[in-house]
Design an enzyme around this catalytic site. Structure first.
Site, PDB file in Angstrom:
ATOM      1  N   GLU A   1      -4.784  50.021  48.739  1.00 49.82           N
ATOM      2  CA  GLU A   1      -5.465  51.074  49.483  1.00 49.82           C
ATOM      3  C   GLU A   1      -6.383  50.503  50.567  1.00 49.82           C
ATOM      4  OE1 GLU A   1      -7.618  53.251  46.552  1.00 49.82           O
ATOM      5  OE2 GLU A   1      -5.847  53.741  45.351  1.00 49.82           O
TER       6      GLU A   1
ATOM      7  N   HIS B   1     -10.235  66.482  37.843  1.00 51.65           N
ATOM      8  CA  HIS B   1     -10.159  65.868  39.165  1.00 51.65           C
ATOM      9  C   HIS B   1      -8.701  65.558  39.477  1.00 51.65           C
ATOM     10  CE1 HIS B   1     -10.894  63.197  42.505  1.00 51.65           C
ATOM     11  NE2 HIS B   1     -12.203  63.223  42.342  1.00 51.65           N
TER      12      HIS B   1
ATOM     13  N   HIS C   1     -11.658  49.598  41.248  1.00 45.75           N
ATOM     14  CA  HIS C   1     -12.625  50.019  42.255  1.00 45.75           C
ATOM     15  C   HIS C   1     -13.069  51.437  41.926  1.00 45.75           C
ATOM     16  CE1 HIS C   1      -8.561  50.899  43.712  1.00 45.75           C
ATOM     17  NE2 HIS C   1      -9.059  51.943  44.326  1.00 45.75           N
TER      18      HIS C   1
ATOM     19  N   TYR D   1     -18.864  59.002  53.314  1.00 43.30           N
ATOM     20  CA  TYR D   1     -17.848  59.114  52.268  1.00 43.30           C
ATOM     21  C   TYR D   1     -18.566  59.244  50.930  1.00 43.30           C
ATOM     22  CZ  TYR D   1     -13.904  57.832  49.257  1.00 43.30           C
ATOM     23  OH  TYR D   1     -12.952  57.823  48.288  1.00 43.30           O
TER      24      TYR D   1
ATOM     25  N   HIS E   1      -8.867  47.762  48.868  1.00 43.68           N
ATOM     26  CA  HIS E   1      -8.791  47.544  47.427  1.00 43.68           C
ATOM     27  C   HIS E   1      -7.314  47.322  47.105  1.00 43.68           C
ATOM     28  CE1 HIS E   1     -12.459  50.191  47.881  1.00 43.68           C
ATOM     29  NE2 HIS E   1     -12.943  49.044  47.437  1.00 43.68           N
TER      30      HIS E   1
ATOM     31  N   HIS F   1     -10.786  53.212  38.866  1.00 43.83           N
ATOM     32  CA  HIS F   1      -9.353  53.108  38.594  1.00 43.83           C
ATOM     33  C   HIS F   1      -8.772  51.830  39.199  1.00 43.83           C
ATOM     34  CE1 HIS F   1      -9.441  54.774  42.666  1.00 43.83           C
ATOM     35  NE2 HIS F   1      -8.173  54.466  42.814  1.00 43.83           N
TER      36      HIS F   1
END
Length: 433
Positions: A335, A286, A365, A344, A359, A329
């Site tokens: 953010e 990812h 989160h 989403y 966040h 993470h």
């Protein structure tokens, strides 16, 4: 509307023939009795590749557009630092869409600040806002001496009548309005609601692509800059200026949008988010979300942005043996996300179009429990994420809630419960997954 392609390029455009001087910027006398004036977006001595300025040829010099100022209040538009010791910004927060009110507001009076970061007086950091516009600005004009504005409609269409031309935007597009540029905002389809990132620091620019190379992400040719258009109106007009976090108002007897011709590289622009070409993993693992950066406003630390504007739009997911949604993470960036439309993938429930989440820096989160279970157990085939367009404004600075976002906006008190159903799966047996 007519537009010129390119981002950061040098343009020339005229609304009347021969209004642009040839071979010089400030002739002794301009055609049509115009005045030559320069609008500078950088210091005069900025490096050549970064120097931004536009020469305007206008009916009146802009010094005629201001008289004695009086201070005015904008109750809900706040600038950093805006820190209330009674408000806790440390946390994971999510809001439902800001509702329309019965009171009529235009693009400026309907601006409501969600977070602030940095310091407007030292020209670092940013603020995030929601605008609620139910009426047009009639003979009213605005400019910010503090910041450039990145405007993302979520509902309704807007027209920005600027000194350098006209820009129309609709959902799935955005506009950038440079610092110091005067404009009026008309509501074409209302009511209108959207997101705003106010950038106090260095200007937004395209990110370096690194190993990606010359193509994909956002391409300069897809940014559209308006052609010259002017108003020659003798009418009482109000000009509001944002300066060092305060608002000041003056009245003049004409429209300030009187630039007949201009040339330069400091100008407003628009971009269609459907032109953004995402890239991603095509075998396993990812990539970081920075791979989806549309624009970045650099800070003094290389690779650590004052603001990154990141887009999560429709795309193919093909990675094998990989947890495909964003992983759990925490990092140094704060953010703030907004949902333009659709679902989403990391938060299929609760994060609705028009909604916002925050966040803050170094707070963990990630996907909610249903998203985790689905992504962990579904058979992985090539899958296209459709009906989705969300974005993120992330900054190296902590984002502080305003009194409006903490006390008046529709905050979801139960947001953190989306992680309650995450189970302990550890059993200590080798080979167990």
């Amino acid at each position: 509307m007519k537009y010129m392609p390119g981002f950061g390029n040098d343009f020339e455009t005229e609304a009347l023939p021969n209004a642009l001087p040839q071979g010089m910027n400030s002739p002794q006398k301009c055609e049509y009795g115009l005045y030559a004036e320069q609008l500078s977006g950088t210091a005069f001595t900025a490096p050549r590749g970064q120097n931004e300025r536009t020469w305007c040829y206008r009916i009146r010099p802009s010094v005629k557009h201001t008289a004695k100022f009086k201070k005015v209040e904008m109750a809900y538009w706040k600038s950093a630092p805006c820190i209330d010791e009674n408000i806790i910004s440390l946390g994971q927060y999510r809001w439902d869409p800001i509702p329309y009110s019965e009171q009529e507001t235009n693009f400026i009076s309907g601006m409501k600040t969600i977070t602030t970061a940095g310091d407007v007086n030292t020209q670092v950091g940013m603020a995030t806002h929601i605008y609620i516009a139910t009426k047009s600005m009639e003979d009213e004009y605005f400019y910010s001496a503090d910041s450039e504005l990145l405007v993302i409609p979520q509902e309704g269409r807007l027209r920005f009548a600027t000194e350098l031309g006209i820009i129309d935007i609709e959902p799935k597009e955005f506009a950038i309005l440079p610092r110091g540029l005067v404009y009026r905002v008309d509501v074409l389809d209302g009511p209108a609601r959207g997101f705003v990132c106010e950038n106090y620091g260095q200007k937004f620019d395209l990110p370096n692509r690194g190993p990606i190379g010359a193509n994909c992400l956002a391409n300069p040719r897809d940014f559209k800059t308006p052609v010259a258009a002017f108003e020659d109106k003798e009418v009482v007009s109000k000009v509001t200026v944002k300066w060092c976090g305060q608002f000041h108002e003056t009245t003049i007897n004409h429209s300030p949008l009187d630039v007949v011709a201009w040339h330069g590289n400091y100008a407003p622009c628009k971009y269609d988010l459907r032109a953004f070409s995402p890239v991603g993993a095509i075998l396993f693992d990812h990539p970081d979300p920075s791979i989806f950066t549309v624009l970045t406003a650099p800070s003094g630390v290389e690779g650590t942005a004052n603001i990154d504007f990141v887009l999560f739009r429709e795309r193919w997911m093909v990675a094998e043996n990989t947890f495909r949604p964003p992983w759990y993470h925490k990092n140094i960036m704060s953010e703030l996300m907004g949902n333009i439309y659709g679902i989403y993938d990391a938060k299929p429930d609760g994060f609705v179009p028009g909604g916002i989440s925050l966040h803050n820096m170094m707070l963990p989160h990630g996907p909610d429990a249903p998203a985790f279970e689905s992504a962990s157990n579904d058979k992985l085939t090539a899958e296209k994420l459709d009906n989705t367009m969300s974005f993120m404004f992330e900054t190296r600075f902590p984002q502080h809630l305003t009194p409006f976002s903490a006390l008046e906006a529709p905050l979801q008190d139960n947001y953190q419960s989306c992680w309650d159903a995450i189970e302990k799966k550890f059993d200590g047996t080798p080979g167990t997954k």
